[in-house]
Design a protein around this motif. Structure first.
Motif, PDB file in Angstrom:
ATOM      1  N   GLU A 110      12.988  13.374   1.043  1.00  0.00           N
ATOM      2  CA  GLU A 110      11.931  12.893   1.928  1.00  0.00           C
ATOM      3  C   GLU A 110      10.591  12.710   1.192  1.00  0.00           C
ATOM      4  OE1 GLU A 110      12.842  12.602   5.364  1.00  0.00           O
ATOM      5  OE2 GLU A 110      10.987  11.450   5.514  1.00  0.00           O
ATOM      6  N   LYS A 111      10.368  13.526   0.176  1.00  0.00           N
ATOM      7  CA  LYS A 111       9.069  13.490  -0.519  1.00  0.00           C
ATOM      8  C   LYS A 111       8.756  12.125  -1.143  1.00  0.00           C
ATOM      9  CE  LYS A 111      10.923  15.311  -4.832  1.00  0.00           C
ATOM     10  NZ  LYS A 111      10.960  16.383  -5.808  1.00  0.00           N
ATOM     11  N   TYR A 112       9.814  11.312  -1.360  1.00  0.00           N
ATOM     12  CA  TYR A 112       9.574  10.008  -1.968  1.00  0.00           C
ATOM     13  C   TYR A 112       9.359   8.895  -0.941  1.00  0.00           C
ATOM     14  CZ  TYR A 112      11.241  12.138  -6.303  1.00  0.00           C
ATOM     15  OH  TYR A 112      11.395  12.937  -7.392  1.00  0.00           O
ATOM     16  N   ALA A 113       9.469   9.221   0.351  1.00  0.00           N
ATOM     17  CA  ALA A 113       9.461   8.171   1.382  1.00  0.00           C
ATOM     18  C   ALA A 113       8.228   7.269   1.295  1.00  0.00           C
ATOM     19  CB  ALA A 113       9.556   8.798   2.764  1.00  0.00           C
ATOM     20  N   ASP A 114       7.035   7.867   1.270  1.00  0.00           N
ATOM     21  CA  ASP A 114       5.814   7.056   1.263  1.00  0.00           C
ATOM     22  C   ASP A 114       5.712   6.211   0.000  1.00  0.00           C
ATOM     23  OD1 ASP A 114       5.105   8.077   3.659  1.00  0.00           O
ATOM     24  OD2 ASP A 114       3.661   9.538   2.875  1.00  0.00           O
ATOM     25  N   THR A 115       6.052   6.817  -1.128  1.00  0.00           N
ATOM     26  CA  THR A 115       5.941   6.074  -2.390  1.00  0.00           C
ATOM     27  C   THR A 115       6.980   4.958  -2.455  1.00  0.00           C
ATOM     28  OG1 THR A 115       5.414   8.230  -3.321  1.00  0.00           O
ATOM     29  CG2 THR A 115       5.526   6.396  -4.855  1.00  0.00           C
ATOM     30  N   LEU A 116       8.152   5.189  -1.888  1.00  0.00           N
ATOM     31  CA  LEU A 116       9.158   4.109  -1.866  1.00  0.00           C
ATOM     32  C   LEU A 116       8.631   2.909  -1.084  1.00  0.00           C
ATOM     33  CD1 LEU A 116      12.542   6.016  -1.365  1.00  0.00           C
ATOM     34  CD2 LEU A 116      11.948   4.527  -3.288  1.00  0.00           C
ATOM     35  N   ASN A 117       7.982   3.172   0.043  1.00  0.00           N
ATOM     36  CA  ASN A 117       7.402   2.069   0.824  1.00  0.00           C
ATOM     37  C   ASN A 117       6.313   1.355   0.042  1.00  0.00           C
ATOM     38  OD1 ASN A 117       8.976   2.279   3.124  1.00  0.00           O
ATOM     39  ND2 ASN A 117       7.698   3.900   3.978  1.00  0.00           N
ATOM     40  N   GLN A 118       5.534   2.126  -0.688  1.00  0.00           N
ATOM     41  CA  GLN A 118       4.463   1.553  -1.511  1.00  0.00           C
ATOM     42  C   GLN A 118       5.052   0.654  -2.615  1.00  0.00           C
ATOM     43  OE1 GLN A 118       2.063   4.648  -3.260  1.00  0.00           O
ATOM     44  NE2 GLN A 118       0.758   3.176  -4.290  1.00  0.00           N
ATOM     45  N   VAL A 145       7.957  -0.914  -2.522  1.00  0.00           N
ATOM     46  CA  VAL A 145       8.474  -2.139  -1.893  1.00  0.00           C
ATOM     47  C   VAL A 145       7.333  -3.141  -1.698  1.00  0.00           C
ATOM     48  CG1 VAL A 145       9.423  -3.088   0.256  1.00  0.00           C
ATOM     49  CG2 VAL A 145      10.429  -1.033  -0.750  1.00  0.00           C
ATOM     50  N   ASP A 146       6.191  -2.657  -1.201  1.00  0.00           N
ATOM     51  CA  ASP A 146       5.042  -3.534  -0.952  1.00  0.00           C
ATOM     52  C   ASP A 146       4.401  -4.033  -2.245  1.00  0.00           C
ATOM     53  OD1 ASP A 146       5.376  -3.200   1.727  1.00  0.00           O
ATOM     54  OD2 ASP A 146       3.824  -1.666   1.952  1.00  0.00           O
ATOM     55  N   SER A 147       4.539  -3.276  -3.327  1.00  0.00           N
ATOM     56  CA  SER A 147       3.847  -3.617  -4.568  1.00  0.00           C
ATOM     57  C   SER A 147       4.653  -4.524  -5.497  1.00  0.00           C
ATOM     58  CB  SER A 147       3.508  -2.340  -5.350  1.00  0.00           C
ATOM     59  OG  SER A 147       2.736  -1.479  -4.561  1.00  0.00           O
ATOM     60  N   CYS A 148       5.959  -4.617  -5.277  1.00  0.00           N
ATOM     61  CA  CYS A 148       6.771  -5.467  -6.160  1.00  0.00           C
ATOM     62  C   CYS A 148       6.365  -6.922  -5.956  1.00  0.00           C
ATOM     63  CB  CYS A 148       8.257  -5.282  -5.851  1.00  0.00           C
ATOM     64  SG  CYS A 148       9.281  -6.457  -6.748  1.00  0.00           S
ATOM     65  N   PRO A 149       5.956  -7.612  -7.030  1.00  0.00           N
ATOM     66  CA  PRO A 149       5.443  -8.981  -6.880  1.00  0.00           C
ATOM     67  C   PRO A 149       6.497 -10.003  -6.475  1.00  0.00           C
ATOM     68  CG  PRO A 149       5.586  -8.392  -9.202  1.00  0.00           C
ATOM     69  CD  PRO A 149       5.885  -7.138  -8.421  1.00  0.00           C
ATOM     70  N   THR A 150       7.768  -9.671  -6.629  1.00  0.00           N
ATOM     71  CA  THR A 150       8.817 -10.651  -6.297  1.00  0.00           C
ATOM     72  C   THR A 150       9.710 -10.184  -5.146  1.00  0.00           C
ATOM     73  OG1 THR A 150      10.332  -9.729  -7.945  1.00  0.00           O
ATOM     74  CG2 THR A 150       8.882 -11.492  -8.687  1.00  0.00           C
ATOM     75  N   GLN A 151       9.279  -9.147  -4.438  1.00  0.00           N
ATOM     76  CA  GLN A 151      10.098  -8.588  -3.330  1.00  0.00           C
ATOM     77  C   GLN A 151      11.543  -8.311  -3.745  1.00  0.00           C
ATOM     78  OE1 GLN A 151       8.250 -11.749  -2.029  1.00  0.00           O
ATOM     79  NE2 GLN A 151       6.616 -10.242  -1.987  1.00  0.00           N
ATOM     80  N   ALA A 152      11.682  -7.749  -4.938  1.00  0.00           N
ATOM     81  CA  ALA A 152      13.028  -7.507  -5.468  1.00  0.00           C
ATOM     82  C   ALA A 152      13.620  -6.176  -4.998  1.00  0.00           C
ATOM     83  CB  ALA A 152      12.985  -7.529  -6.999  1.00  0.00           C
ATOM     84  N   ILE A 153      12.797  -5.355  -4.339  1.00  0.00           N
ATOM     85  CA  ILE A 153      13.268  -4.014  -3.963  1.00  0.00           C
ATOM     86  C   ILE A 153      13.422  -3.903  -2.456  1.00  0.00           C
ATOM     87  CG2 ILE A 153      12.761  -1.544  -4.049  1.00  0.00           C
ATOM     88  CD1 ILE A 153      11.049  -2.154  -6.540  1.00  0.00           C
ATOM     89  N   LYS A 154      14.571  -3.362  -2.057  1.00  0.00           N
ATOM     90  CA  LYS A 154      14.835  -3.163  -0.632  1.00  0.00           C
ATOM     91  C   LYS A 154      15.140  -1.681  -0.420  1.00  0.00           C
ATOM     92  CE  LYS A 154      18.520  -4.874   1.687  1.00  0.00           C
ATOM     93  NZ  LYS A 154      19.521  -5.898   1.973  1.00  0.00           N
ATOM     94  N   VAL A 155      14.508  -1.084   0.582  1.00  0.00           N
ATOM     95  CA  VAL A 155      14.774   0.324   0.903  1.00  0.00           C
ATOM     96  C   VAL A 155      15.232   0.405   2.355  1.00  0.00           C
ATOM     97  CG1 VAL A 155      13.776   2.623   1.165  1.00  0.00           C
ATOM     98  CG2 VAL A 155      13.082   1.194  -0.758  1.00  0.00           C
ATOM     99  N   THR A 156      16.368   1.050   2.577  1.00  0.00           N
ATOM    100  CA  THR A 156      16.901   1.207   3.922  1.00  0.00           C
ATOM    101  C   THR A 156      17.140   2.677   4.179  1.00  0.00           C
ATOM    102  OG1 THR A 156      18.248  -0.704   3.294  1.00  0.00           O
ATOM    103  CG2 THR A 156      18.598   0.172   5.483  1.00  0.00           C
ATOM    104  N   LYS A 157      16.751   3.128   5.352  1.00  0.00           N
ATOM    105  CA  LYS A 157      16.978   4.528   5.720  1.00  0.00           C
ATOM    106  C   LYS A 157      18.414   4.672   6.217  1.00  0.00           C
ATOM    107  CE  LYS A 157      14.304   7.914   8.289  1.00  0.00           C
ATOM    108  NZ  LYS A 157      13.243   8.072   9.278  1.00  0.00           N
ATOM    109  N   VAL A 158      19.131   5.637   5.672  1.00  0.00           N
ATOM    110  CA  VAL A 158      20.492   5.904   6.152  1.00  0.00           C
ATOM    111  C   VAL A 158      20.579   7.378   6.528  1.00  0.00           C
ATOM    112  CG1 VAL A 158      21.680   4.084   4.884  1.00  0.00           C
ATOM    113  CG2 VAL A 158      21.296   6.255   3.770  1.00  0.00           C
ATOM    114  N   GLU A 159      21.478   7.700   7.446  1.00  0.00           N
ATOM    115  CA  GLU A 159      21.583   9.100   7.862  1.00  0.00           C
ATOM    116  C   GLU A 159      22.587   9.821   6.991  1.00  0.00           C
ATOM    117  OE1 GLU A 159      19.422  10.342   9.906  1.00  0.00           O
ATOM    118  OE2 GLU A 159      18.605   8.353  10.214  1.00  0.00           O
TER     119      GLU A 159
END
Ligand code: SF4
Length: 81
Positions: free
Chosen positions: A57-65, A67-81
């Protein structure tokens, strides 16, 4: 436990290194100059895509950051249970 599935589309990645600078615990640049998931979290990796599962969980905020910072939208993050 919450898990995040993280995918890097290597065809879109331009190897700028933003993701590996922001979150080196999860991303690194490979020998081909493209981003990939570090071995600890890596599920699969080939020349078109690198996939990982991050169960911290500690990486959640940075992972979102990242995703937003990649200049080519090459990164996708999906929450799974
Ligand atoms: S931020 Fe995006 S373009 Fe830059 S290295 Fe990471 S995946 Fe590639």
């Amino acid at each position: 436990m919450v898990k995040y599935r993280v995918e890097v589309d290597k065809e879109s990645c331009i190897g700028c290194g933003v993701c590996s600078s922001l979150l080196p615990d999860v991303f690194e640049l490979g020998d081909d100059g493209k981003s990939r998931i570090v071995e600890k979290y890596r599920v699969s990796d080939d020349e078109s895509k690198s996939v990982g599962e991050v169960g911290e969980e500690k990486y959640a905020d940075t992972l979102n950051q990242v995703v937003d910072s990649c200049p080519t939208q090459a990164i996708k993050v999906t929450k799974v249970e």
